[in-house]
Scaffold this active site. Structure first.
Site, PDB file in Angstrom:
ATOM      1  N   ASP A 234       0.808  -1.222   0.000  1.00  0.00           N
ATOM      2  CA  ASP A 234       0.000   0.000   0.000  1.00  0.00           C
ATOM      3  C   ASP A 234       0.841   1.272   0.000  1.00  0.00           C
ATOM      4  O   ASP A 234       0.463   2.280  -0.612  1.00  0.00           O
ATOM      5  CB  ASP A 234      -1.011   0.008   1.153  1.00  0.00           C
ATOM      6  CG  ASP A 234      -0.397  -0.239   2.530  1.00  0.00           C
ATOM      7  OD1 ASP A 234       0.842  -0.285   2.655  1.00  0.00           O
ATOM      8  OD2 ASP A 234      -1.176  -0.396   3.495  1.00  0.00           O
ATOM      9  N   ASN A 294       9.905   3.546   9.008  1.00  0.00           N
ATOM     10  CA  ASN A 294       8.612   3.180   9.597  1.00  0.00           C
ATOM     11  C   ASN A 294       8.570   3.683  11.034  1.00  0.00           C
ATOM     12  O   ASN A 294       9.446   3.355  11.833  1.00  0.00           O
ATOM     13  CB  ASN A 294       8.457   1.655   9.615  1.00  0.00           C
ATOM     14  CG  ASN A 294       8.252   1.065   8.246  1.00  0.00           C
ATOM     15  OD1 ASN A 294       7.196   1.207   7.652  1.00  0.00           O
ATOM     16  ND2 ASN A 294       9.273   0.377   7.734  1.00  0.00           N
TER      17      ASN A 294
END
Length: 485
Positions: A234, A294
């Protein structure tokens, strides 16, 4: 007219969004939204797999005049198939705590910087490699039965078409992928004594996977659809429709359950500096390298809101929470979120413990508790951008924020101030839009990704934020910088 369906799967909800081009504009329509949870069973954490698959089938069946369908999902998770092509077990969530034992086992067998050089991925215990090792350690019977491992979107494509492939953007999240040669790291798997012959062939994004006429899902009646691989991670899908894809001075920030902030590079950055800064490399749309970090994102704010609802006996609406946050005193506390596994801990207790440990003043109001989470996220972004600019030798001028967080104007202004850069916010459904664009490009709707980007840029609303108080943020950053290591 080509009408396509994007199945856009996030870690807390999945969406079905139709897309087509009309008079040069990209039109989208949400036709499904499903919240899902992690289910605990036998001390493991599983996805609500059957619920998700049944909803995808129902959504496809309800549509007419579709040309194609494609799926994008979060990274790192996978399913395991036996020699009959059947799921051995319900797919396990990356939030399963046993994966830490897999990480510790791998760490005993290979130096982590060597692992980084082989795979380019930020070392995180949730990564597929550590999940795979944990599976072998804790359920040898299921491990021995494995014939094929498919990452989540590849598994859905397999159920839709009967064909097994591994799309490269999702494979690149696994810590088992060679980013330069775009193939599975058989050498690494062999060194760790893990089965290395269980992975499907790598394909590029935008490739035809098969047709739903060959589906393995008995309730799927819409059986004449093309299925494309697209950029099935995604993040890669979302970044493909940002300015960062073309503008070397633009960073991207995917702001949702996770925050992913970084830029694009020609090649993977595998230096010791990048490793020490916990930066990751993953393959993006059309093979671009995404160099980013992240960071726990808005999941933390929502978890804090959940805990406050239990504490206070009343759940705040988003509007109420945002109002308290705006009105609260700035910089009441800072928390280094990376120090805590807040999925398994109380956010409120962890905040108070961290504040006491670092000799800060405890927040006095609910608004201060909430605002401190946003501010702590922004300070994490500031450190990451400083690291990326230092390692790359390039100073960026702007950042484009995509995902659900792009709708939070107050947070976006904080980011503009903290980074001292222009912020362009939107679109919020970037992953689904990237999925749709990938399908339409494969179907020949546009001649190039540049043409597709221009269509997206004129079809959706964007907001721009310019720095207002950058000096205040830099002063505060200097105070708490030592806590960000």
């Amino acid at each position: 007219m080509n009408k396509v369906l994007a199945i856009d799967m996030g870690a807390t909800s999945i969406r079905g969004i139709l897309g087509y081009v009309e008079n040069g504009d990209l039109k989208i329509e949400e036709v499904m939204r499903l919240s899902h949870e992690i289910i605990e069973k036998d001390d493991r954490r599983y996805w609500q797999w059957d619920k998700m698959i049944d909803t995808i089938v129902d959504t496809i069946n309800q549509q007419t005049d579709l040309t194609s369908v494609a799926c994008d999902t979060w990274g790192v998770d996978f399913g395991i198939l036996n020699s009959d092509g059947e799921l051995i077990d319900t797919p396990v969530s990356y939030r399963d705590s046993l994966h830490t034992s897999g990480f510790n086992k791998v760490k005993e067998q290979i130096d982590l910087f060597e692992l980084y050089q082989l795979t380019g991925n930020q070392i995180m215990s949730i990564n597929s490699l550590f999940q795979y090792m944990a599976l072998k350690m804790h359920d040898i019977e299921k491990y021995e039965e494995i014939d094929t491992i498919l990452m989540t979107p590849d598994l859905i494509n397999y159920l839709l078409t009967g064909n097994k492939y591994s799309e490269m953007t999702i494979a690149s999240t696994s810590q088992m992928f060679d980013l330069k040669n775009r193939c599975w790291r058989i050498d690494l798997l062999d060194k760790l004594n893990l089965k290395s012959d269980v992975f499907a062939p790598i394909i590029n994004n935008g490739e035809y996977v098969g047709s739903t006429k060959d589906t393995l899902l008995p309730n799927l009646t819409n059986k004449d659809l093309k299925v494309y691989s697209i950029a099935s991670h995604d993040t890669a899908s979302a970044v493909s429709v940002t300015r960062a894809f073309f503008d070397p001075d633009c960073l991207f920030l995917s702001s949702g359950t996770w925050s992913l902030i970084g830029g694009l590079t020609d090649e993977p950055v595998l230096s010791e500096e990048a490793f020490a800064s916990d930066l990751t490399n993953e393959t993006g749309f059309q093979g671009q390298n995404m160099f980013f970090k992240n960071i726990t994102g808005l999941y933390l704010f929502e978890k804090l809101r959940d805990e406050l609802a239990v504490r206070d006996g009343k759940r705040m609406t988003h509007k109420e929470a945002d109002g308290m946050t705006v009105e609260a005193k700035p910089f009441s506390y800072f928390m280094n979120i990376a120090e805590y596994d807040l999925d398994n801990l109380s956010v409120i207790d962890s905040i108070r413990e961290y504040i006491a440990k670092t000799n800060q003043t405890q927040p006095q109001t609910t608004g201060e508790l909430l605002r401190g989470i946003y501010e702590s996220l922004v300070f994490g972004y500031m450190k990451t951008v400083k690291d990326i600019e230092r390692i790359s030798g390039h100073n960026f001028k702007r950042v484009q924020i995509i995902g659900g967080g792009s709708k939070i104007g107050f947070l976006n202004q904080m980011i503009a101030d903290g980074l001292n850069k222009e912020v362009v916010a939107g679109p919020d459904e970037a992953s689904a839009i990237g999925n749709i664009v990938g399908q339409l490009l494969a179907l020949g709707e546009w001649d190039s990704i540049e043409d597709a980007y221009n269509a997206v840029a004129k079809s959706f609303e964007y907001r721009t934020f310019t720095p207002q108080n950058p000096d205040l943020w830099q002063e505060r950053y200097a105070v708490i910088e030592s806590l960000l290591t």
